[in-house]
Design a protein around this motif. Structure first.
Motif, PDB file in Angstrom:
ATOM      1  N   ALA A 126       0.822  -1.214   0.000  1.00 20.22           N
ATOM      2  CA  ALA A 126       0.000   0.000   0.000  1.00 20.22           C
ATOM      3  C   ALA A 126       0.849   1.254   0.000  1.00 20.22           C
ATOM      4  N   THR A 127       0.390   2.277  -0.760  1.00 17.71           N
ATOM      5  CA  THR A 127       0.952   3.614  -0.579  1.00 17.71           C
ATOM      6  C   THR A 127      -0.171   4.517  -0.080  1.00 17.71           C
ATOM      7  N   GLY A 128       0.194   5.466   0.777  1.00 18.95           N
ATOM      8  CA  GLY A 128      -0.756   6.477   1.267  1.00 18.95           C
ATOM      9  C   GLY A 128      -2.024   5.881   1.838  1.00 18.95           C
ATOM     10  N   GLY A 201      12.468   4.414   1.142  1.00 17.53           N
ATOM     11  CA  GLY A 201      12.346   4.057  -0.268  1.00 17.53           C
ATOM     12  C   GLY A 201      10.982   3.553  -0.680  1.00 17.53           C
ATOM     13  N   ARG A 202      10.760   3.616  -1.982  1.00 18.54           N
ATOM     14  CA  ARG A 202       9.510   3.140  -2.568  1.00 18.54           C
ATOM     15  C   ARG A 202       9.405   1.616  -2.466  1.00 18.54           C
ATOM     16  N   ILE A 203       8.199   1.124  -2.346  1.00 21.00           N
ATOM     17  CA  ILE A 203       7.956  -0.329  -2.302  1.00 21.00           C
ATOM     18  C   ILE A 203       8.544  -0.987  -3.546  1.00 21.00           C
ATOM     19  N   LEU A 234      -2.485   5.225  -9.206  1.00 16.85           N
ATOM     20  CA  LEU A 234      -2.520   4.550 -10.504  1.00 16.85           C
ATOM     21  C   LEU A 234      -1.109   4.149 -10.949  1.00 16.85           C
ATOM     22  N   ASP A 235      -0.142   5.083 -10.804  1.00 12.87           N
ATOM     23  CA  ASP A 235       1.239   4.804 -11.216  1.00 12.87           C
ATOM     24  C   ASP A 235       1.832   3.661 -10.401  1.00 12.87           C
ATOM     25  N   PHE A 236       1.596   3.715  -9.092  1.00 10.67           N
ATOM     26  CA  PHE A 236       2.111   2.669  -8.207  1.00 10.67           C
ATOM     27  C   PHE A 236       1.532   1.309  -8.609  1.00 10.67           C
ATOM     28  N   THR A 238       0.373   0.349 -11.462  1.00 12.78           N
ATOM     29  CA  THR A 238       0.920  -0.084 -12.760  1.00 12.78           C
ATOM     30  C   THR A 238       2.323  -0.652 -12.573  1.00 12.78           C
ATOM     31  N   ASP A 239       3.152   0.055 -11.795  1.00  5.83           N
ATOM     32  CA  ASP A 239       4.526  -0.416 -11.565  1.00  5.83           C
ATOM     33  C   ASP A 239       4.541  -1.749 -10.806  1.00  5.83           C
ATOM     34  N   MET A 240       3.597  -1.885  -9.849  1.00  9.07           N
ATOM     35  CA  MET A 240       3.531  -3.133  -9.084  1.00  9.07           C
ATOM     36  C   MET A 240       3.096  -4.304  -9.966  1.00  9.07           C
TER      37      MET A 240
HETATM   38  P1  A2P Z   1       7.684   9.330  -3.780  1.00  7.99           P
HETATM   39  O1  A2P Z   1       7.757  10.293  -2.641  1.00  7.99           O
HETATM   40  O2  A2P Z   1       9.013   8.788  -4.194  1.00  7.99           O
HETATM   41  O3  A2P Z   1       6.872   9.838  -4.950  1.00  7.99           O
HETATM   42  P2  A2P Z   1       1.452  10.099  -2.797  1.00  7.99           P
HETATM   43  O4  A2P Z   1       1.425  10.886  -1.518  1.00  7.99           O
HETATM   44  O5  A2P Z   1       1.898  10.863  -3.994  1.00  7.99           O
HETATM   45  O6  A2P Z   1       0.209   9.306  -3.039  1.00  7.99           O
HETATM   46  O7  A2P Z   1       2.597   9.008  -2.599  1.00  7.99           O
HETATM   47  C1  A2P Z   1       2.548   8.112  -1.522  1.00  7.99           C
HETATM   48  C2  A2P Z   1       3.813   7.297  -1.562  1.00  7.99           C
HETATM   49  O8  A2P Z   1       3.782   6.489  -2.741  1.00  7.99           O
HETATM   50  C3  A2P Z   1       5.068   8.150  -1.636  1.00  7.99           C
HETATM   51  O9  A2P Z   1       5.986   7.640  -0.698  1.00  7.99           O
HETATM   52  C4  A2P Z   1       5.527   7.981  -3.066  1.00  7.99           C
HETATM   53  O10 A2P Z   1       6.929   8.024  -3.219  1.00  7.99           O
HETATM   54  C5  A2P Z   1       5.048   6.588  -3.398  1.00  7.99           C
HETATM   55  N1  A2P Z   1       4.861   6.414  -4.837  1.00  7.99           N
HETATM   56  C6  A2P Z   1       4.268   7.257  -5.703  1.00  7.99           C
HETATM   57  N2  A2P Z   1       4.270   6.763  -6.952  1.00  7.99           N
HETATM   58  C7  A2P Z   1       4.889   5.578  -6.895  1.00  7.99           C
HETATM   59  C8  A2P Z   1       5.220   4.575  -7.868  1.00  7.99           C
HETATM   60  N3  A2P Z   1       4.901   4.707  -9.161  1.00  7.99           N
HETATM   61  N4  A2P Z   1       5.863   3.482  -7.431  1.00  7.99           N
HETATM   62  C9  A2P Z   1       6.203   3.347  -6.133  1.00  7.99           C
HETATM   63  N5  A2P Z   1       5.922   4.236  -5.183  1.00  7.99           N
HETATM   64  C10 A2P Z   1       5.278   5.351  -5.542  1.00  7.99           C
END
Ligand code: A2P
Length: 268
Positions: A126-128, A201-203, A234-236, A238-240
């Protein structure tokens, strides 16, 4: 006066109204709240509903919100971003206990156990605010009954944004209902991308570099063993998907369970 006319009718001001019971502000951008649960509402942990307030035009202003509470809870919990000029969250952030919100009791979603084939390890990515459906799944005994190990990765920019998840994870072993199921099966891997913290760091980066596997002492992803649930931007997502597909996992759905499932974190 008849018996019937003495009883005050339970008339709610809004259609599908539920009453707010608690509100917690985590940062100036994040808050969670609890509300009453419609008696008729049955849902699977990880699903979402439409929720909101009455708009200026008198029409309901609704957004998709993952239910953050588990299916056994008698109340419902939600976790939300506050968007200053967002039509709904600019107002929703001001709700107080006793206020009414609108909740359509029709839960749906793919971040559910039914959409995954049996496996040994479950990864929650999960992000955010994408943590919301996992806040439900992490409090569901089924999650720990079905898997030998559950790895929960959550990434935010700032440390304070991890706090909701950190407190939730910390409360699990002590929880009278879920504690015994969790045992030592849960591995928690929170990271920040801006603030300094023990893991950064990013997941996506921590998976591709192998850092998370080295830190937790786990082997690389294996489609025979590992299952994944993804919820973020959406970007996260897609990358996952690219990372999980490269490891040989296939995307599942309610109609056709497979090795991983994805859903966008809705509001914000
Ligand atoms: P980063 O700070 O490097 O962009 P947001 O607040 O924009 O929703 O982001 C929440 C978290 O998700 C941030 O730590 C952000 O890292 C990370 N994040 C955003 N885009 C991606 C992605 N494409 N892949 C991995 N992590 C992401």
């Amino acid at each position: 006066m008849t018996e019937q006319s003495k009883i005050a009718p339970v008339v709610k001001a809004l259609p599908d109204a539920q009453t707010v019971t608690a509100v917690t502000h985590w940062t100036d951008r994040l808050f969670s709240f609890r509300c009453t649960r419609p008696r008729s509402l049955r849902f699977r942990s990880g699903e979402f509903v439409m929720l909101g307030l009455l708009g200026d035009t008198g029409k309901p202003l609704l957004r998709a919100y993952s239910i953050a509470s588990p299916s056994w809870d008698e109340e419902l919990e939600f976790y939300s971003i506050k968007v200053p000029d967002g039509p709904l969250t600019s107002r929703l952030q001001h709700i107080q206990p006793g206020d009414e919100i609108i909740l359509r009791p029709k839960p749906v979603g793919t971040l559910v156990h039914d959409a995954l084939l049996p496996g040994k390890r479950l990864w929650l990515f999960a992000t955010g605010t994408g943590i919301a459906p996992f806040a439900s799944l992490l409090r569901d005994p089924e999650t720990f009954e079905k898997f030998e190990q559950v790895i929960f990765m959550h990434t935010c920019r700032e440390l304070a944004e991890l706090e909701y998840g950190r407190q939730l994870v910390e409360s699990l072993p002590e929880d009278p209902l879920i504690g015994e199921f969790v045992g030592n099966k849960l591995l928690y891997y929170p990271t920040t991308t801006q603030d300094q913290s023990p893991h950064m760091g990013r997941i996506t980066d921590n998976l591709t570099s192998g850092k998370v596997f080295a830190d937790l002492g786990l082997p690389p992803l294996d489609p025979e063993i590992d299952r994944g649930m993804v919820c973020g931007s959406l970007d996260f997502n897609t990358d996952m998907k690219t990372i999980l597909e490269a490891a040989g996992l296939r995307e599942g759905a309610n109609s056709e369970p497979a090795e991983y499932v994805v859903e966008k974190a809705f509001v914000g």
